[in-house]
Write a protein that holds these residues in place. Structure first.
Motif, PDB file in Angstrom:
ATOM      1  N   GLY A  82       0.783  -1.237   0.000  1.00 35.93           N
ATOM      2  CA  GLY A  82       0.000   0.000   0.000  1.00 35.93           C
ATOM      3  C   GLY A  82       0.808   1.276   0.000  1.00 35.93           C
ATOM      4  N   THR A  83       2.137   1.193  -0.137  1.00 36.21           N
ATOM      5  CA  THR A  83       2.969   2.399  -0.101  1.00 36.21           C
ATOM      6  C   THR A  83       3.203   2.993  -1.485  1.00 36.21           C
ATOM      7  N   GLY A  84       2.672   2.380  -2.525  1.00 38.50           N
ATOM      8  CA  GLY A  84       2.764   2.980  -3.858  1.00 38.50           C
ATOM      9  C   GLY A  84       3.850   2.423  -4.745  1.00 38.50           C
ATOM     10  N   LYS A  85       4.369   1.252  -4.432  1.00 38.45           N
ATOM     11  CA  LYS A  85       5.440   0.668  -5.257  1.00 38.45           C
ATOM     12  C   LYS A  85       4.943   0.366  -6.671  1.00 38.45           C
ATOM     13  N   THR A  86       3.755  -0.206  -6.786  1.00 39.10           N
ATOM     14  CA  THR A  86       3.219  -0.552  -8.105  1.00 39.10           C
ATOM     15  C   THR A  86       2.943   0.706  -8.919  1.00 39.10           C
ATOM     16  N   VAL A  87       2.447   1.756  -8.282  1.00 39.31           N
ATOM     17  CA  VAL A  87       2.188   3.012  -8.980  1.00 39.31           C
ATOM     18  C   VAL A  87       3.485   3.564  -9.560  1.00 39.31           C
ATOM     19  N   VAL A  88       4.547   3.554  -8.754  1.00 40.16           N
ATOM     20  CA  VAL A  88       5.847   4.038  -9.229  1.00 40.16           C
ATOM     21  C   VAL A  88       6.332   3.198 -10.405  1.00 40.16           C
ATOM     22  N   ALA A  89       6.201   1.870 -10.286  1.00 41.34           N
ATOM     23  CA  ALA A  89       6.662   0.981 -11.349  1.00 41.34           C
ATOM     24  C   ALA A  89       5.907   1.241 -12.650  1.00 41.34           C
ATOM     25  N   LEU A  90       4.596   1.421 -12.576  1.00 43.63           N
ATOM     26  CA  LEU A  90       3.801   1.672 -13.782  1.00 43.63           C
ATOM     27  C   LEU A  90       4.153   3.016 -14.410  1.00 43.63           C
ATOM     28  N   HIS A  91       4.375   4.030 -13.569  1.00 38.93           N
ATOM     29  CA  HIS A  91       4.751   5.335 -14.100  1.00 38.93           C
ATOM     30  C   HIS A  91       6.138   5.288 -14.743  1.00 38.93           C
ATOM     31  N   ARG A  92       7.059   4.539 -14.137  1.00 39.00           N
ATOM     32  CA  ARG A  92       8.389   4.399 -14.735  1.00 39.00           C
ATOM     33  C   ARG A  92       8.283   3.705 -16.093  1.00 39.00           C
ATOM     34  N   MET A  93       7.427   2.702 -16.153  1.00 42.74           N
ATOM     35  CA  MET A  93       7.254   1.982 -17.420  1.00 42.74           C
ATOM     36  C   MET A  93       6.640   2.905 -18.476  1.00 42.74           C
ATOM     37  N   ALA A  94       5.664   3.717 -18.071  1.00 39.65           N
ATOM     38  CA  ALA A  94       5.065   4.655 -19.021  1.00 39.65           C
ATOM     39  C   ALA A  94       6.091   5.666 -19.505  1.00 39.65           C
ATOM     40  N   ARG A  95       6.944   6.108 -18.609  1.00 35.92           N
ATOM     41  CA  ARG A  95       7.993   7.058 -18.994  1.00 35.92           C
ATOM     42  C   ARG A  95       8.956   6.419 -19.993  1.00 35.92           C
ATOM     43  N   ARG A  96       9.374   5.170 -19.710  1.00 37.36           N
ATOM     44  CA  ARG A  96      10.264   4.465 -20.618  1.00 37.36           C
ATOM     45  C   ARG A  96       9.591   4.234 -21.974  1.00 37.36           C
ATOM     46  N   ALA A  97       8.298   3.974 -21.951  1.00 37.81           N
ATOM     47  CA  ALA A  97       7.575   3.735 -23.203  1.00 37.81           C
ATOM     48  C   ALA A  97       7.596   4.972 -24.091  1.00 37.81           C
ATOM     49  N   ARG A  98       7.548   6.144 -23.469  1.00 41.02           N
ATOM     50  CA  ARG A  98       7.539   7.372 -24.248  1.00 41.02           C
ATOM     51  C   ARG A  98       8.940   7.802 -24.675  1.00 41.02           C
ATOM     52  N   LYS A  99       9.947   7.305 -23.970  1.00 44.93           N
ATOM     53  CA  LYS A  99      11.319   7.695 -24.293  1.00 44.93           C
ATOM     54  C   LYS A  99      12.008   6.705 -25.223  1.00 44.93           C
ATOM     55  N   THR A 100      11.461   5.502 -25.375  1.00 46.00           N
ATOM     56  CA  THR A 100      12.095   4.471 -26.190  1.00 46.00           C
ATOM     57  C   THR A 100      11.066   3.887 -27.165  1.00 46.00           C
ATOM     58  N   SER A 101      11.554   3.055 -28.075  1.00 43.58           N
ATOM     59  CA  SER A 101      10.665   2.430 -29.054  1.00 43.58           C
ATOM     60  C   SER A 101      10.673   0.908 -28.953  1.00 43.58           C
ATOM     61  N   GLY A 102      11.421   0.331 -28.009  1.00 41.99           N
ATOM     62  CA  GLY A 102      11.507  -1.113 -27.874  1.00 41.99           C
ATOM     63  C   GLY A 102      10.398  -1.693 -27.020  1.00 41.99           C
ATOM     64  N   LYS A 103      10.453  -3.021 -26.816  1.00 46.40           N
ATOM     65  CA  LYS A 103       9.442  -3.706 -26.017  1.00 46.40           C
ATOM     66  C   LYS A 103       9.746  -3.557 -24.526  1.00 46.40           C
ATOM     67  N   LEU A 104       8.697  -3.655 -23.716  1.00 42.41           N
ATOM     68  CA  LEU A 104       8.823  -3.496 -22.270  1.00 42.41           C
ATOM     69  C   LEU A 104       8.116  -4.653 -21.573  1.00 42.41           C
ATOM     70  N   LEU A 105       8.732  -5.143 -20.495  1.00 40.90           N
ATOM     71  CA  LEU A 105       8.171  -6.266 -19.736  1.00 40.90           C
ATOM     72  C   LEU A 105       7.875  -5.837 -18.314  1.00 40.90           C
ATOM     73  N   PHE A 106       6.661  -6.145 -17.848  1.00 37.42           N
ATOM     74  CA  PHE A 106       6.266  -5.930 -16.453  1.00 37.42           C
ATOM     75  C   PHE A 106       5.895  -7.301 -15.894  1.00 37.42           C
ATOM     76  N   ASP A 126      -1.085   4.440 -26.076  1.00 42.38           N
ATOM     77  CA  ASP A 126      -0.423   4.305 -27.369  1.00 42.38           C
ATOM     78  C   ASP A 126       0.741   3.330 -27.334  1.00 42.38           C
ATOM     79  N   ALA A 127       1.245   3.006 -26.124  1.00 44.92           N
ATOM     80  CA  ALA A 127       2.401   2.106 -25.997  1.00 44.92           C
ATOM     81  C   ALA A 127       2.003   0.700 -25.571  1.00 44.92           C
ATOM     82  N   LEU A 128       0.709   0.439 -25.446  1.00 45.78           N
ATOM     83  CA  LEU A 128       0.257  -0.837 -24.893  1.00 45.78           C
ATOM     84  C   LEU A 128       0.705  -2.023 -25.739  1.00 45.78           C
ATOM     85  N   GLU A 129       0.748  -1.862 -27.047  1.00 47.43           N
ATOM     86  CA  GLU A 129       1.118  -2.974 -27.922  1.00 47.43           C
ATOM     87  C   GLU A 129       2.588  -3.361 -27.784  1.00 47.43           C
TER      88      GLU A 129
END
Length: 398
Positions: free
Chosen positions: A235-259, A280-283
């Motif tokens: 409940g301290t927000g670890k998953t929220v941080v991880a998802l936001h980091r992934m979204a940031r990486r998705a916008r900064k890169t064009s490769g695939k991402l794994l969660f 837009d990066a879901l695929e």
């Protein structure tokens, strides 16, 4: 519900044209769409329109701010070149950075800004990093999943405008709904925003993912030289941080991402939350349980794994009762769970086959010295009794 007459629509159109006249010359498509947005009269929605004195490159033409989020609008049939697109994205993030919301010091996350390419009616095309809408269906932006409350959208729009950034604030509410300055001073803005935040926390997960505590925000944007670990209770927000980091990486890169996660039923929920952050990066993303991903990884490289946890438990218990509990391993650590973890994670997990290689491992966080007399024979005996099948070699952790 009040009925809108043709007279009302004409009044709104003329009012929109007058409002746009202050920003200078606009290309026909921009004028048509911005005028249409202003004529809608949607409460809780605001426009920031770029002044014509600003250079056209490296800046969004306008920002639409409302309950569905923040959208950077570009009026063109073709997306800008990659370097210019990155400049536009960087400028947008800087423009909306460090906006406090409420007494909890939460700040708006500028990485949630979505860039929108507004094209000609028949020029619809898929563009990486952009949502694409036509000049005729721009109203679809109003139908996005709610993320922000009306009070928050107005506050964000005002703070951006106050930065003297070359964008003029035009409210879609219309002049009638604007609050006189004498009355505005009677409202405690911080109290209002705190109430909005409390309401947002009671709503589904994605509705408040556009705000983070400054410490969380720092973790989202921080760069690491290698793997990083964020620890904390539930409940301290670890998953929220991880998802936001992934979204940031998705916008900064064009490769695939794994969660990936250990819990089997969570990937689907996390994928749905991510879809609200970066649709837009879901695929390019994959959300999968760690064990199923590892199995596919091995099978893709010709290593077919037949896991039988019951047989593995029996083999280990047999090995421990015959050798481990009576030998030097029990003197180092009598709890057999410690040695089960040692075998699963350090030995089998790294594909180690001989004691000399194992003895050189950096066993950070693990106690016990395994270089004394009898240690080699004790470990080897436990491994040999536990199973004779070859251990598939996994990539080493860097």
């Amino acid at each position: 519900m009040a009925r809108t007459t043709s007279h009302d629509r004409e009044v709104r159109r003329l009012r929109a044209e007058k409002a746009l006249s202050v920003v200078g010359p606009l290309v026909p498509r921009a004028r048509n769409v911005l005028s249409g947005l202003l004529s809608e009269g949607r409460q809780g929605w605001h426009l920031l329109v770029r002044d014509s004195k600003l250079p056209t490159s490296a800046y969004a033409d306008a920002f639409l701010i409302g309950t569905g989020g923040v959208f950077g609008l570009l009026f063109d049939d073709r997306a800008p070149e990659a370097p210019i697109a990155r400049d536009i994205e960087t400028h947008a993030e800087q423009l909306f950075a460090d906006f406090p919301v409420g007494n909890y010091r939460n700040v708006f996350v500028p990485e949630t800004i979505e860039l929108v390419l507004v094209v000609a009616p028949r020029a619809r095309a898929r563009v990486d990093g952009f949502r694409v809408v036509s000049e005729l269906d721009y109203r679809s932006l109003f139908d996005c999943e709610p993320r922000l409350h009306r009070g928050v959208t107005g506050r964000i729009a005002e703070m951006v405008s106050a930065r003297d950034c070359g964008y003029r604030l035009l409210s879609l509410d219309g002049p009638q709904s604007a609050m006189p300055s004498s009355e505005a001073g009677l409202i405690d803005t911080e109290r209002l925003l705190e109430d909005e935040r409390a309401q947002a926390l009671e709503k589904p997960f994605p509705t408040w993912m556009t705000f983070l505590d400054p410490k969380q925000r720092a973790l989202v944007s921080r760069n690491y030289n290698g793997p990083a670990r964020i620890a904390g209770p539930a409940g301290t927000g670890k998953t929220v941080v991880a998802l936001h980091r992934m979204a940031r990486r998705a916008r900064k890169t064009s490769g695939k991402l794994l969660f990936t996660t250990f819990v089997r039923n969570l990937p689907r929920c996390q994928e749905q939350a991510f879809a609200q952050l970066a649709p837009d990066a879901l695929e390019r993303t994959e959300f999968k349980n760690l064990h199923s991903w590892a199995r596919e990884f091995l099978e893709g490289r010709g290593e077919h794994v037949n896991m039988d946890l019951g047989l593995a438990d029996n083999a280990f218990n047999l090995a421990w009762s015959r050798v481990g509990s009576r030998g030097p391993l029990a003197k180092i650590e009598p709890d057999n769970r410690y040695w089960r973890e040692e075998i699963d994670r350090l030995i089998k997990g790294r594909g180690i086959h001989d004691f000399d290689e194992y003895a050189k491992l950096d066993r950070r966080g693990r106690h016990g010295t395994l270089r004394g007399p009898g240690s080699k024979s004790g470990v080897a005996a436990v491994l040999s009794v536990r199973g004779n099948s070859p251990v598939p070699r996994l990539p080493r952790c860097q």
